[in-house]
Write an enzyme that holds these catalytic residues in place. Structure first.
Site, PDB file in Angstrom:
ATOM      1  N   TYR A   1       0.656   3.860  12.574  1.00 19.52           N
ATOM      2  CA  TYR A   1       0.346   3.648  11.152  1.00 19.52           C
ATOM      3  C   TYR A   1      -1.139   3.347  10.928  1.00 19.52           C
ATOM      4  CZ  TYR A   1       1.797  -1.383  11.913  1.00 19.52           C
ATOM      5  OH  TYR A   1       1.968  -2.659  12.349  1.00 19.52           O
ATOM      6  N   GLU A   2      -1.537   3.442   9.677  1.00 18.88           N
ATOM      7  CA  GLU A   2      -2.966   3.345   9.308  1.00 18.88           C
ATOM      8  C   GLU A   2      -3.786   4.457   9.944  1.00 18.88           C
ATOM      9  OE1 GLU A   2      -3.551   1.669   6.982  1.00 18.88           O
ATOM     10  OE2 GLU A   2      -1.769   0.410   7.063  1.00 18.88           O
ATOM     11  N   GLY A   3      -3.169   5.586  10.156  1.00 19.73           N
ATOM     12  CA  GLY A   3      -3.871   6.707  10.786  1.00 19.73           C
ATOM     13  C   GLY A   3      -3.647   6.655  12.283  1.00 19.73           C
TER      14      GLY A   3
ATOM     15  N   MET B   1       0.876  -1.167   0.000  1.00 23.13           N
ATOM     16  CA  MET B   1       0.000   0.000   0.000  1.00 23.13           C
ATOM     17  C   MET B   1       0.915   1.220   0.000  1.00 23.13           C
ATOM     18  SD  MET B   1      -2.756   0.851   2.924  1.00 23.13           S
ATOM     19  CE  MET B   1      -1.707   1.095   4.310  1.00 23.13           C
TER      20      MET B   1
ATOM     21  N   GLN C   1      -7.838   8.775  13.909  1.00 28.07           N
ATOM     22  CA  GLN C   1      -9.014   7.885  14.059  1.00 28.07           C
ATOM     23  C   GLN C   1     -10.090   8.586  14.877  1.00 28.07           C
ATOM     24  OE1 GLN C   1      -9.103   5.089  12.403  1.00 28.07           O
ATOM     25  NE2 GLN C   1      -6.959   5.230  11.821  1.00 28.07           N
TER      26      GLN C   1
END
Ligand SMILES: Cc1cc2nc3c(=O)[nH]c(=O)nc-3n(C[C@H](O)[C@H](O)[C@H](O)COP(=O)(O)OP(=O)(O)OC[C@H]3O[C@@H](n4cnc5c(N)ncnc54)[C@H](O)[C@@H]3O)c2cc1C
Length: 606
Positions: free
Chosen positions: A440-442, A163, A447
């Site tokens: 990571y991933e926000g 990604m 969030q």
């Protein structure tokens, strides 16, 4: 030194008793093979692979790390062989569609597999893990040709996926993405730019790597509305997947980082690399959400994995390590001291870990059921309903469970005392590895903004109301004073849960009203609001687990201790963890003034 045993009894309790997974599977003809016998056999094999192959590589992988030499990345010793075994065992294809070589089992079973593998060795599990998101993206947005070419190999596991969002100037604010995509006029594009922090961006496990890349077309609008999504293979192929020339994607370096050292985090330089568009032009970010949502739940799972591994190991240690005597008298008179597990403070840490890993697992399996429903939805309405419920809970899972996973990892280290700080024991590695999960991933902050800003305020509380309706239905059903004894016993959970849900709705409304006057309240309240919400959601699942345990106590005499342990852990959760909501509520309702009033020039006098 670390040990791991797959918690099969806990997993089965959730699947069979709490969430009724087997009747859920029966609703879908596609899942008819997912019978208890087959699922048990899969779990046994998976547990063996995790305990015997992946766990032994966890600490050695951390010590050795990935090696970088002139664009080539070598994973730690044993990683490649374990990956080969994984592919040969058909693990990558387990829950992917049959038409592209998958076994067609439910996505929820894939989640259980990922949990076991991620707990045994998170860094290793990231290589196949990233591929699942790439597969879901191609499955959802790809053309027929793209699916045939890429999905088949990704499903087998002979190729992996990545990604590629982050660039040096932006990780959160993807509107700043600069990577360019120039059309070649033949349906392909030349992609040029630098992506950083790309997990599994380069490695030696597979013959090819499929990068899913965000880039801008010429004259695309500025910001997030001008971003498109591309498939860019490391090695170019023909339509049959035969490997051709290397594409112009090179790995510039890998990061030397705090944890997950065996997971290669690559800088990727795209220099007129050939790629194809996936999904509509300028809608790349929307398409990427498919990937990011899969990845967010995958990262939420990391919280449970860290919590479980830390708990299993600190529990063993707490039973063996001798120190002083119990305050209530000797428990181990024949030895020089009592084990530390007799001390209430140590017990508090252990119970907190247990409540986090079992409660967190329940939250993940609830979400996994929604993923099944989305995948199998027959109508747009069914899909949208399940999607909305999953969308609401996803930021809570991602941020709350990773924050709590880190807390549990820290408790694990603390239980080991000074030895926890020494590498040999492995406990400090769990903390280092868990630390990335809140980033990571926000990040947790992002969030939280997603939850409060998009999912609550933007929908005027619709998703929250749908969720709380479900919780209140459960509460109503279980609290009716009846002759059935376990229903009365449930009141100690039902009353505080109902009260918490009512407060949750009220606080949400009050924040919405305040936000009309001052938008800063959203940012100042959001993280506390998310954690507050997380404790209530986890409370709902602890109440459900207690309910199922009471029911099973009456019928399953052989496993009574197991069910009693569930009820006692639920009591611990309601008495010692749910009250954390009070402090979050107080802070989230504070005026943002106390955060913002100090002029930034006055923050330091250095
Ligand atoms: C080991 C590792 C693996 C990774 N893997 C991948 C990968 O595979 N693919 C990929 O594309 N990326 C990956 N990333 C990147 C990761 O997703 C980003 O680092 C992360 O999203 C944060 O972005 P950033 O580092 O640019 O921080 P920034 O966006 O600069 O944020 C810095 C801080 O500011 C806060 N902040 C920023 N904006 C706001 C706002 N509007 N309101 C409130 N707070 C705000 C953030 O919460 C954070 O605390 C990885 C990173 C690491 C370290």
């Amino acid at each position: 030194m670390l040990t791991y045993k797959a918690p099969v009894a806990d997993i089965n309790f959730l699947l069979k008793d709490v969430f009724g997974y087997y009747s859920h599977y029966q609703k879908f003809p596609e899942f008819e093979e997912a019978t208890p016998d087959l699922v048990d056999a899969i779990f046994q094999e998976c547990a063996k692979f995790c305990e015997n192959e992946l766990l032994p590589l966890y600490q050695s992988g951390d010590k050795e790390g990935c090696q970088f030499d002139n664009g080539v990345v070598t994973t730690p010793k044993g990683f490649k062989e374990a990956y080969q075994q994984y592919v040969e065992g058909g693990w990558q294809s387990l829950s992917h569609p049959v038409e592209h070589g998958g076994q067609g089992l439910p996505p929820s079973l894939g989640m259980v597999k990922s949990e076991m593998m991620g707990t045994a060795n998170w860094s290793w599990a990231m290589y196949p893990g990233l591929s699942h998101g790439a597969m879901n993206t191609v499955e959802t947005h790809g053309t027929k040709e793209q699916k045939e070419l890429y999905l088949t190999r990704l499903t087998e596991g002979t190729w992996t996926g990545t990604m590629c969002l982050t660039e040096p100037q932006c990780g959160t604010d993807l509107g700043q993405v600069k990577t360019k995509a120039i059309p070649n006029g033949d349906g392909t594009y030349n992609i040029t730019g630098t992506k950083i922090f790309i997990s599994a961006g380069e490695h030696d496990l597979t013959e090819n790597i499929i990068h899913i890349v965000l880039a801008r077309l010429p004259d695309a609008p500025a910001g997030t509305r001008g971003i498109s999504l591309f498939i860019v293979p490391k090695i170019q192929t023909d339509q049959q997947g035969n490997l051709g020339e290397a594409n112009n994607v090179t790995c510039g370096s890998i990061e030397d980082k705090m944890g997950i050292k065996a997971s290669a985090t690559a800088v990727l330089n795209f220099d007129n690399a050939k790629g194809v568009l996936i999904g509509p032009e300028n809608k790349g970010l929307e398409c990427m959400f498919t990937f990011m949502n899969t990845a967010r739940i995958g990262t939420a799972l990391q919280g449970v994995c860290s919590a479980e591994l830390a708990y299993q190991n600190s529990l063993i240690y707490a039973k063996e390590r001798l120190s002083m005597r119990s305050l209530t008298g000797k428990k181990n008179p024949e030895q020089v001291a009592d084990p530390i597990i007799v001390h209430p403070d140590v017990r508090k840490m252990l119970m907190t870990q247990k409540a986090i890993s079992e409660g967190g697992r329940a939250m993940i399996y609830y979400a996994a059921k929604l993923v099944d429903e989305i995948e199998m939805a027959k109508t747009q309405e069914e899909r949208e309903q399940a999607d909305e419920r999953l969308g609401f809970i996803t930021p809570i899972l991602k941020a709350f469970l990773t924050e709590l996973g880190l807390e549990s990892a820290n408790h694990g280290l603390q239980i080991f005392g000074g030895h926890g700080y020494i590498k040999e024991w492995g406990m400090e590695q769990i903390v280092r590895d868990a630390r990335i999960s809140t980033l990571y991933e926000g990040t947790t902050g992002i969030q939280a903004l997603d939850l409060l800003g998009r999912k609550i305020l933007l929908t005027r509380g619709k998703s929250l109301n749908n969720f709380t309706k479900e919780v209140l239905l459960f509460c109503k059903d279980k609290s009716v004073l009846s002759k059935n004894p376990h229903k009365r016993q449930m009141n100690k959970f039902i009353w505080p849960l109902s009260k918490a849900v009512a407060n949750w709705q009220q606080y949400s409304l009050r924040i919405a009203l305040k936000a009309k006057k001052n938008r800063d309240i959203v940012g100042s309240a959001s993280v506390d609001y998310l954690m507050y919400s997380g404790y209530i959601v986890m409370g709902y699942f602890w109440a459900q687990m207690a309910q199922s345990a009471y029911e099973k106590l009456a019928t399953d005499v052989e496993n009574r201790d197991f069910y009693r342990a569930k009820i006692k852990t639920a009591e611990f959760y309601f008495n010692r963890m749910l009250p954390r909501t009070k402090s979050h509520a107080k802070t989230m309702m504070e005026d943002p003034k106390t955060l913002m009033q100090l002029d930034q020039e006055l923050l330091s006098f250095l």
